[in-house]
Design a protein around this motif. Sequence first.
Motif, PDB file in Angstrom:
ATOM      1  N   PRO A   1       5.013  11.704  -5.757  1.00 20.81           N
ATOM      2  CA  PRO A   1       5.979  11.033  -6.607  1.00 20.81           C
ATOM      3  C   PRO A   1       6.401   9.638  -6.103  1.00 20.81           C
ATOM      4  CG  PRO A   1       7.053  12.776  -5.356  1.00 20.81           C
ATOM      5  CD  PRO A   1       5.597  12.857  -5.029  1.00 20.81           C
ATOM      6  N   PHE A   2       6.583   9.416  -4.783  1.00 19.79           N
ATOM      7  CA  PHE A   2       7.052   8.070  -4.428  1.00 19.79           C
ATOM      8  C   PHE A   2       6.818   7.679  -2.973  1.00 19.79           C
ATOM      9  CE2 PHE A   2      10.162   4.516  -4.584  1.00 19.79           C
ATOM     10  CZ  PHE A   2       9.727   3.953  -5.771  1.00 19.79           C
ATOM     11  N   ALA A   3       6.028   8.425  -2.224  1.00 15.12           N
ATOM     12  CA  ALA A   3       5.841   8.109  -0.798  1.00 15.12           C
ATOM     13  C   ALA A   3       4.915   6.908  -0.666  1.00 15.12           C
ATOM     14  CB  ALA A   3       5.258   9.313  -0.074  1.00 15.12           C
ATOM     15  N   THR A   4       5.351   5.893   0.071  1.00  9.48           N
ATOM     16  CA  THR A   4       4.609   4.630   0.172  1.00  9.48           C
ATOM     17  C   THR A   4       4.029   4.451   1.566  1.00  9.48           C
ATOM     18  OG1 THR A   4       6.190   3.733  -1.402  1.00  9.48           O
ATOM     19  CG2 THR A   4       4.772   2.155  -0.264  1.00  9.48           C
ATOM     20  N   ARG A   5       2.743   4.052   1.628  1.00  6.61           N
ATOM     21  CA  ARG A   5       2.078   3.808   2.909  1.00  6.61           C
ATOM     22  C   ARG A   5       1.354   2.465   2.838  1.00  6.61           C
ATOM     23  NH1 ARG A   5       4.838   7.112   3.975  1.00  6.61           N
ATOM     24  NH2 ARG A   5       4.565   9.258   4.632  1.00  6.61           N
ATOM     25  N   THR A   6       1.240   1.783   3.986  1.00  6.31           N
ATOM     26  CA  THR A   6       0.458   0.547   4.031  1.00  6.31           C
ATOM     27  C   THR A   6      -0.565   0.647   5.161  1.00  6.31           C
ATOM     28  OG1 THR A   6       2.024  -0.527   5.523  1.00  6.31           O
ATOM     29  CG2 THR A   6       2.337  -0.918   3.173  1.00  6.31           C
ATOM     30  N   ARG A   7      -1.719  -0.002   4.953  1.00  8.19           N
ATOM     31  CA  ARG A   7      -2.750  -0.096   5.986  1.00  8.19           C
ATOM     32  C   ARG A   7      -3.345  -1.499   5.872  1.00  8.19           C
ATOM     33  NH1 ARG A   7      -0.685   3.691   7.385  1.00  8.19           N
ATOM     34  NH2 ARG A   7      -1.438   5.779   7.889  1.00  8.19           N
ATOM     35  N   GLY A   8      -3.621  -2.107   7.023  1.00  6.21           N
ATOM     36  CA  GLY A   8      -4.107  -3.484   6.998  1.00  6.21           C
ATOM     37  C   GLY A   8      -5.427  -3.650   7.698  1.00  6.21           C
TER      38      GLY A   8
ATOM     39  N   ARG B   1      -8.956   3.391   5.246  1.00 12.15           N
ATOM     40  CA  ARG B   1      -8.154   3.988   6.323  1.00 12.15           C
ATOM     41  C   ARG B   1      -7.124   4.986   5.787  1.00 12.15           C
ATOM     42  NH1 ARG B   1      -5.533  -0.356   9.762  1.00 12.15           N
ATOM     43  NH2 ARG B   1      -5.060   1.493  10.996  1.00 12.15           N
ATOM     44  N   PHE B   2      -6.990   5.059   4.450  1.00  9.44           N
ATOM     45  CA  PHE B   2      -6.111   6.087   3.870  1.00  9.44           C
ATOM     46  C   PHE B   2      -6.912   7.381   3.774  1.00  9.44           C
ATOM     47  CE2 PHE B   2      -4.149   2.196   2.477  1.00  9.44           C
ATOM     48  CZ  PHE B   2      -2.792   2.471   2.450  1.00  9.44           C
ATOM     49  N   THR B   3      -6.403   8.410   4.416  1.00  9.28           N
ATOM     50  CA  THR B   3      -7.164   9.669   4.435  1.00  9.28           C
ATOM     51  C   THR B   3      -6.720  10.614   3.327  1.00  9.28           C
ATOM     52  OG1 THR B   3      -5.633  10.381   6.142  1.00  9.28           O
ATOM     53  CG2 THR B   3      -7.786   9.583   6.853  1.00  9.28           C
ATOM     54  N   GLU B   4      -5.458  10.492   2.910  1.00 14.89           N
ATOM     55  CA  GLU B   4      -4.958  11.394   1.865  1.00 14.89           C
ATOM     56  C   GLU B   4      -5.387  10.904   0.490  1.00 14.89           C
ATOM     57  OE1 GLU B   4      -0.908  13.485   2.407  1.00 14.89           O
ATOM     58  OE2 GLU B   4      -0.657  11.474   3.203  1.00 14.89           O
ATOM     59  N   ARG B   5      -6.094  11.730  -0.233  1.00 16.95           N
ATOM     60  CA  ARG B   5      -6.595  11.333  -1.565  1.00 16.95           C
ATOM     61  C   ARG B   5      -5.775  11.980  -2.674  1.00 16.95           C
ATOM     62  NH1 ARG B   5     -11.827   8.411  -0.872  1.00 16.95           N
ATOM     63  NH2 ARG B   5     -11.198   7.425   1.074  1.00 16.95           N
ATOM     64  N   ARG B   6      -4.469  11.811  -2.573  1.00 14.54           N
ATOM     65  CA  ARG B   6      -3.580  12.390  -3.603  1.00 14.54           C
ATOM     66  C   ARG B   6      -3.423  11.408  -4.759  1.00 14.54           C
ATOM     67  NH1 ARG B   6       1.077  12.165   0.191  1.00 14.54           N
ATOM     68  NH2 ARG B   6       2.302  12.566  -1.695  1.00 14.54           N
ATOM     69  N   PRO B   7      -2.833  11.874  -5.896  1.00 13.54           N
ATOM     70  CA  PRO B   7      -2.612  10.974  -7.035  1.00 13.54           C
ATOM     71  C   PRO B   7      -1.764   9.777  -6.644  1.00 13.54           C
ATOM     72  CG  PRO B   7      -2.268  13.236  -7.709  1.00 13.54           C
ATOM     73  CD  PRO B   7      -2.472  13.271  -6.219  1.00 13.54           C
ATOM     74  N   VAL B   8      -2.105   8.623  -7.237  1.00 11.71           N
ATOM     75  CA  VAL B   8      -1.515   7.351  -6.850  1.00 11.71           C
ATOM     76  C   VAL B   8      -0.713   6.767  -8.002  1.00 11.71           C
ATOM     77  CG1 VAL B   8      -2.099   4.956  -6.344  1.00 11.71           C
ATOM     78  CG2 VAL B   8      -3.236   6.796  -5.104  1.00 11.71           C
ATOM     79  N   ARG B   9       0.486   6.297  -7.684  1.00  7.06           N
ATOM     80  CA  ARG B   9       1.389   5.724  -8.679  1.00  7.06           C
ATOM     81  C   ARG B   9       1.310   4.199  -8.679  1.00  7.06           C
ATOM     82  NH1 ARG B   9       6.598   6.889 -10.814  1.00  7.06           N
ATOM     83  NH2 ARG B   9       7.729   4.950 -11.034  1.00  7.06           N
ATOM     84  N   LEU B  10       1.159   3.622  -7.467  1.00  9.51           N
ATOM     85  CA  LEU B  10       1.134   2.165  -7.339  1.00  9.51           C
ATOM     86  C   LEU B  10       0.092   1.742  -6.318  1.00  9.51           C
ATOM     87  CD1 LEU B  10       3.995  -0.375  -6.767  1.00  9.51           C
ATOM     88  CD2 LEU B  10       2.427   0.057  -4.892  1.00  9.51           C
ATOM     89  N   LEU B  11      -0.548   0.597  -6.596  1.00  8.25           N
ATOM     90  CA  LEU B  11      -1.446  -0.024  -5.621  1.00  8.25           C
ATOM     91  C   LEU B  11      -1.036  -1.481  -5.454  1.00  8.25           C
ATOM     92  CD1 LEU B  11      -4.911   1.348  -6.776  1.00  8.25           C
ATOM     93  CD2 LEU B  11      -3.670   1.978  -4.696  1.00  8.25           C
ATOM     94  N   GLY B  12      -1.171  -1.986  -4.212  1.00 14.58           N
ATOM     95  CA  GLY B  12      -0.878  -3.386  -3.955  1.00 14.58           C
ATOM     96  C   GLY B  12      -1.836  -3.942  -2.921  1.00 14.58           C
TER      97      GLY B  12
END
Length: 353
Positions: free
Chosen positions: A305-312, A335-346
């Motif tokens: 629902p709203f957990a946000t992560r960043t990887r550079g 580098r993102f290992t969790e392939r759950r449904p995504v609400r936002l991309l940046g």
Amino acid sequence: MGGRPRRAEREPVMTRWVLHVDLDQFIAAVEVLRRPELRGRPVVVGGDGDPTERGVVATASYEARAHGVHSGLPLRTAARRCPEAVFLPVDADAYRAVSSRVMATLRGFDAVVEVLGWDEAFLAVAGDDPETTARRIRARIRAATGLECTVGIGRNKLQAKLATGLGKPTGVFRLTHRNWFEVLGGRPTDALWGIGAKTARRLRAAGIATVGDLAAADPRALAERFGPATGPWLVRLAQGRDHSPVDGAPRVPRSRGRETTYQRDLRDWRDVRREVANLARQVAGEAAAERRPAARVVVKVRYAPFATRTRGRTLEAPTAEAARIEEAALAALDRFTERRPVRLLGVRAEFAR
DNA sequence: TCTGGGGTCCTAGGACCC
DNA sequence: TCTGGGGTCCTAGGACCC
């Protein structure tokens, strides 16, 4: 009985002031300007202008605010609170154009002008009568654009910025060390510019509820809790002290990014990959147009629902080349290992310094 | 009431080096 | 084996603002 030296009571002949100019309900006011039939009606600008979709309020007119609609409120909620409101999409180009006229008007004054955003600026001025300057600013902006603004007057940027909030709407307010505590001493700490809900809560947990409490706090004790720079800065903030100069130099951006909240969550990570590549190419195009090579590319993923992560990903060498930036964004995405449904991309490019 | 998009700055913690 | 202290850089995330 000597008493105090009179010199300390007297104002110097020429004094430096900081004025903060803030347009009233700027975005909504620009919309009313080009659609006069909307004047006096509740107007809500935000997202794509469709209150059944994902999005939040950018600006609400005072008529809409009377119904409890404010910036940051989800559009769906705004529609429930004020069903008769007119909902409009954000039109950044239109606001930028009006903003340029406002800032050009301000640069016509004998002052250093520091632009803060579309609808705000600081002016450093000299003189004994800042209220007169403030009224002239209001009149010239009205004449040039048809818009109303509020002007805050202070000895520094902090005082001037807070003064504006006290003068709104369509007013002029002076806030200096003389009336600082009288006006703000009893207010909660998040009345200050730079203290939000989170810091206010942490301060309350430390027994500090008001601006007055914070001004009297021990900077060393706060350094323990909030860090060596932030702790003492919080105390200075509450005392109305601020030595940062009004800086008229044009801002050089440190980063540029694009992000999108999808109306429906992305469940297929092939779509995620394609969207990240799209965003990266847009960012690369803007970096190239501004001739700013990127040193690092950061990808943001907001999972439902709203957990946000960043990887550079740091580039081997700074570049504005679209292919390199896209490649780095996709490497960061990997580098993102969790392939759950995504609400936002940046995707954000951080420029070489 | 399910929570935008554009940014900036600061901090914590690990890596690395002497 | 068991090993101090400090400086600096990098990265992720938090907080805030408009």
